[in-house]
Design an enzyme around this catalytic site. Structure first.
Site, PDB file in Angstrom:
ATOM      1  N   TYR A 100       0.836  -1.203   0.000  1.00 11.98           N
ATOM      2  CA  TYR A 100       0.000   0.000   0.000  1.00 11.98           C
ATOM      3  C   TYR A 100       0.870   1.252   0.000  1.00 11.98           C
ATOM      4  O   TYR A 100       1.923   1.301   0.645  1.00 11.98           O
ATOM      5  CB  TYR A 100      -0.875   0.036   1.258  1.00 11.98           C
ATOM      6  N   HIS A 141     -12.155   3.016   6.606  1.00 14.53           N
ATOM      7  CA  HIS A 141     -10.897   2.329   6.289  1.00 14.53           C
ATOM      8  C   HIS A 141     -10.405   1.472   7.462  1.00 14.53           C
ATOM      9  O   HIS A 141      -9.317   0.864   7.362  1.00 14.53           O
ATOM     10  CB  HIS A 141      -9.812   3.341   5.896  1.00 14.53           C
ATOM     11  N   ARG A 167      -6.357   6.786  -8.615  1.00 12.11           N
ATOM     12  CA  ARG A 167      -5.439   5.749  -8.149  1.00 12.11           C
ATOM     13  C   ARG A 167      -5.999   4.405  -8.599  1.00 12.11           C
ATOM     14  O   ARG A 167      -7.167   4.310  -8.970  1.00 12.11           O
ATOM     15  CB  ARG A 167      -5.238   5.782  -6.635  1.00 12.11           C
ATOM     16  N   ASN A 184      -6.570   0.342  -7.418  1.00  5.76           N
ATOM     17  CA  ASN A 184      -6.573  -0.643  -6.341  1.00  5.76           C
ATOM     18  C   ASN A 184      -6.873  -1.996  -7.000  1.00  5.76           C
ATOM     19  O   ASN A 184      -7.350  -2.043  -8.129  1.00  5.76           O
ATOM     20  CB  ASN A 184      -7.650  -0.284  -5.319  1.00  5.76           C
ATOM     21  N   GLU A 230      -9.580  -1.827  -9.728  1.00  3.42           N
ATOM     22  CA  GLU A 230     -10.469  -0.677  -9.587  1.00  3.42           C
ATOM     23  C   GLU A 230      -9.738   0.592 -10.007  1.00  3.42           C
ATOM     24  O   GLU A 230      -8.688   0.915  -9.445  1.00  3.42           O
ATOM     25  CB  GLU A 230     -10.904  -0.522  -8.126  1.00  3.42           C
ATOM     26  N   TYR A 281      -6.343 -10.187   3.954  1.00  7.27           N
ATOM     27  CA  TYR A 281      -7.373  -9.143   3.816  1.00  7.27           C
ATOM     28  C   TYR A 281      -8.069  -9.219   2.454  1.00  7.27           C
ATOM     29  O   TYR A 281      -9.286  -9.045   2.346  1.00  7.27           O
ATOM     30  CB  TYR A 281      -6.739  -7.755   3.998  1.00  7.27           C
ATOM     31  N   LYS A 282      -7.303  -9.515   1.416  1.00  8.80           N
ATOM     32  CA  LYS A 282      -7.890  -9.579   0.078  1.00  8.80           C
ATOM     33  C   LYS A 282      -8.590 -10.913  -0.190  1.00  8.80           C
ATOM     34  O   LYS A 282      -9.134 -11.114  -1.268  1.00  8.80           O
ATOM     35  CB  LYS A 282      -6.806  -9.321  -0.982  1.00  8.80           C
TER      36      LYS A 282
HETATM   37  C1  HEM Z   1     -10.126   0.175   1.105  1.00 11.80           C
HETATM   38  C2  HEM Z   1     -13.468   3.606   0.503  1.00 11.80           C
HETATM   39  C3  HEM Z   1     -10.093   6.819  -0.673  1.00 11.80           C
HETATM   40  C4  HEM Z   1      -6.720   3.489   0.120  1.00 11.80           C
HETATM   41  C5  HEM Z   1     -11.318   0.849   1.113  1.00 11.80           C
HETATM   42  C6  HEM Z   1     -12.591   0.283   1.483  1.00 11.80           C
HETATM   43  C7  HEM Z   1     -13.520   1.250   1.314  1.00 11.80           C
HETATM   44  C8  HEM Z   1     -12.852   2.424   0.832  1.00 11.80           C
HETATM   45  C9  HEM Z   1     -15.012   1.138   1.564  1.00 11.80           C
HETATM   46  C10 HEM Z   1     -12.855  -1.158   1.984  1.00 11.80           C
HETATM   47  C11 HEM Z   1     -12.648  -1.212   3.477  1.00 11.80           C
HETATM   48  C12 HEM Z   1     -13.198  -2.511   4.077  1.00 11.80           C
HETATM   49  O1  HEM Z   1     -12.483  -3.524   4.062  1.00 11.80           O
HETATM   50  O2  HEM Z   1     -14.333  -2.490   4.551  1.00 11.80           O
HETATM   51  C13 HEM Z   1     -12.842   4.759   0.110  1.00 11.80           C
HETATM   52  C14 HEM Z   1     -13.518   5.987  -0.209  1.00 11.80           C
HETATM   53  C15 HEM Z   1     -12.575   6.897  -0.534  1.00 11.80           C
HETATM   54  C16 HEM Z   1     -11.289   6.238  -0.418  1.00 11.80           C
HETATM   55  C17 HEM Z   1     -15.029   6.202  -0.180  1.00 11.80           C
HETATM   56  C18 HEM Z   1     -12.846   8.305  -0.946  1.00 11.80           C
HETATM   57  C19 HEM Z   1     -12.283   9.354  -0.448  1.00 11.80           C
HETATM   58  C20 HEM Z   1      -8.884   6.207  -0.538  1.00 11.80           C
HETATM   59  C21 HEM Z   1      -7.630   6.845  -0.806  1.00 11.80           C
HETATM   60  C22 HEM Z   1      -6.673   5.928  -0.589  1.00 11.80           C
HETATM   61  C23 HEM Z   1      -7.339   4.683  -0.187  1.00 11.80           C
HETATM   62  C24 HEM Z   1      -7.432   8.290  -1.261  1.00 11.80           C
HETATM   63  C25 HEM Z   1      -5.202   6.200  -0.774  1.00 11.80           C
HETATM   64  C26 HEM Z   1      -4.236   5.533  -0.303  1.00 11.80           C
HETATM   65  C27 HEM Z   1      -7.362   2.298   0.398  1.00 11.80           C
HETATM   66  C28 HEM Z   1      -6.671   1.018   0.538  1.00 11.80           C
HETATM   67  C29 HEM Z   1      -7.646   0.069   0.810  1.00 11.80           C
HETATM   68  C30 HEM Z   1      -8.914   0.771   0.844  1.00 11.80           C
HETATM   69  C31 HEM Z   1      -5.171   0.782   0.409  1.00 11.80           C
HETATM   70  C32 HEM Z   1      -7.440  -1.455   0.930  1.00 11.80           C
HETATM   71  C33 HEM Z   1      -7.748  -2.035  -0.424  1.00 11.80           C
HETATM   72  C34 HEM Z   1      -7.373  -3.485  -0.697  1.00 11.80           C
HETATM   73  O3  HEM Z   1      -6.349  -4.004  -0.242  1.00 11.80           O
HETATM   74  O4  HEM Z   1      -8.109  -4.115  -1.493  1.00 11.80           O
HETATM   75  N1  HEM Z   1     -11.501   2.153   0.725  1.00 11.80           N
HETATM   76  N2  HEM Z   1     -11.500   4.932  -0.030  1.00 11.80           N
HETATM   77  N3  HEM Z   1      -8.674   4.901  -0.167  1.00 11.80           N
HETATM   78  N4  HEM Z   1      -8.704   2.114   0.575  1.00 11.80           N
HETATM   79 FE1  HEM Z   1     -10.086   3.536   0.313  1.00 11.80          FE
END
Ligand code: HEM
Length: 343
Positions: free
Chosen positions: A37, A193, A223, A225, A265, A316-317
């Protein structure tokens, strides 16, 4: 020439496929042989012709079928679309953004005519031709966010900005990687988060939130993901876990190339003009391993990334059960060559 839309399914018989052109434009997310990350945010500027970055909102060959799948999810579970009362203005902002982007980028498929607040919207692929009054909810069949996102690929979250934080106060979420809008609605950036491992300790979310709070209108960012999904299923929600959770147990060394998909994504972030909200479109692209390895550098890199993925991320994934099988299958496509960063 316009896009040729495919007719395919993301459930039951899973007829989803990528054309060779769709494989070539797939947003492969790894710029090196390992993954961790980071605050991987960059300006959402126009990219090469034909790429998923060419236009601010990408429409592709899966559009019509994805919209049909969304309609099915909403029919079964209306709570996939929610908007708290103060978010209606942000919904209008979003409707404007999406109609303008689509009609400018794809004039052969979409058209928007404005005469003051009297708007005329034509969506040819979905057979929609509607006249309505901008700002007057009674002139549309749904609220503005739901109306336009039933016509737009990907999930959408609308975030209200207040008290130095972002709040998930509206959204439509039917193609998500195992998280729930119904659970997260009303939460702030740090709260939703909460379940993500390692990133909090690394300060990723603190920096990302600061960045987002300063996002300016007209300067969107993006970005990538990623995760993996068994079968080309768009709706991998906690609500329907009983339908897809067991798919993981169906993988074998013989079928994994066909069944296992890399799920990427393309996440973008736009500041909205009237409401000062942020819209967060999360566009999901799927590619099965057999399609992915037709691009040799991807076939070489993916096994290396999966093999060295930190255990917390594997867990986690949701990859624990099949990660080793995937690495083994993919390793046939790794000739051991050195790879260059970004390539
Ligand atoms: C995961 C929403 C922005 C980094 C997630 C999750 C949600 C989410 C719902 C899943 C969490 C769970 O397990 O329940 C959002 C929303 C954003 C946003 C609505 C809007 C502002 C960002 C930004 C970053 C970020 C700007 C920048 C680093 C991550 C990462 C994960 C994550 C690293 C884990 C993903 C994975 O390993 O699959 N986010 N996020 N997010 N988000 Fe965001």
């Amino acid at each position: 020439m316009g896009i040729e839309f495919r007719h395919e399914t993301f459930r039951d018989d899973f007829t989803f496929r990528n054309s060779p052109a769709a494989i070539r434009r797939f947003p492969f997310p790894f710029d090196k042989d390992s993954y961790m990350y980071a605050v991987n945010i960059e300006p959402h500027v126009s990219g090469p012709k034909g790429s998923v970055y060419e236009h601010p909102i990408d429409v592709d060959e899966h559009y019509v079928s994805e919209m049909a799948d969304r309609a099915l999810v909403l029919k079964e579970d209306p709570l996939r679309c929610q908007s708290l009362p103060h978010m209606t203005l942000a919904g209008w902002d979003l409707l404007e953004l999406l109609m303008e982007c689509k009609s400018t980028s794809y004039p052969e498929h979409f058209s928007l005519t404005r005469d003051g607040d009297k708007w005329h919207w034509i969506n040819r692929p979905l057979g929609i031709d509607d006249k309505f009054t901008f700002g007057d909810v009674s002139t549309l069949p749904y609220g503005p966010m739901e109306y336009i996102t039933r016509q737009s690929q990907g999930d959408f979250c609308l975030l209200d900005q207040r008290d130095g934080n972002l709040w998930m106060d509206a959204g439509i979420v039917t193609t998500q990687a195992d998280w729930s809008l119904d659970f997260d609605i009303g939460m702030n950036f740090m709260e939703w988060h909460g379940p993500v491992p390692l990133a909090h300790q690394l300060g990723v979310f603190e920096r990302a939130l600061k960045f987002m709070l300063n996002l300016r209108q007209g300067s969107p960012v993006r970005r990538l993901n990623w995760t993996m999904t068994v079968n080309p299923r768009l709706d991998t929600s906690p609500e329907n876990y009983h339908k897809w959770g067991t798919d993981r147990a169906t993988l074998t060394p013989e079928n994994i190339g066909n069944k296992l998909h890399l799920r990427v994504e393309l996440q973008s972030f736009f500041r909205l003009p009237r409401s000062n909200a942020i819209v967060f479109p999360i566009r999901c692209y799927l590619i099965k391993l057999e399609e992915l390895v037709t691009v040799p550098k991807w076939g070489r890199r993916l096994p290396r990334v999966l093999k060295t993925l930190p255990p917390e991320l594997v867990d986690y994934k949701g990859l624990t059960r099949y990660r080793d099988m995937a690495v083994e299958w993919l390793s046939r496509y790794d000739d051991g060559a050195e790879t260059s960063p970004g390539g």
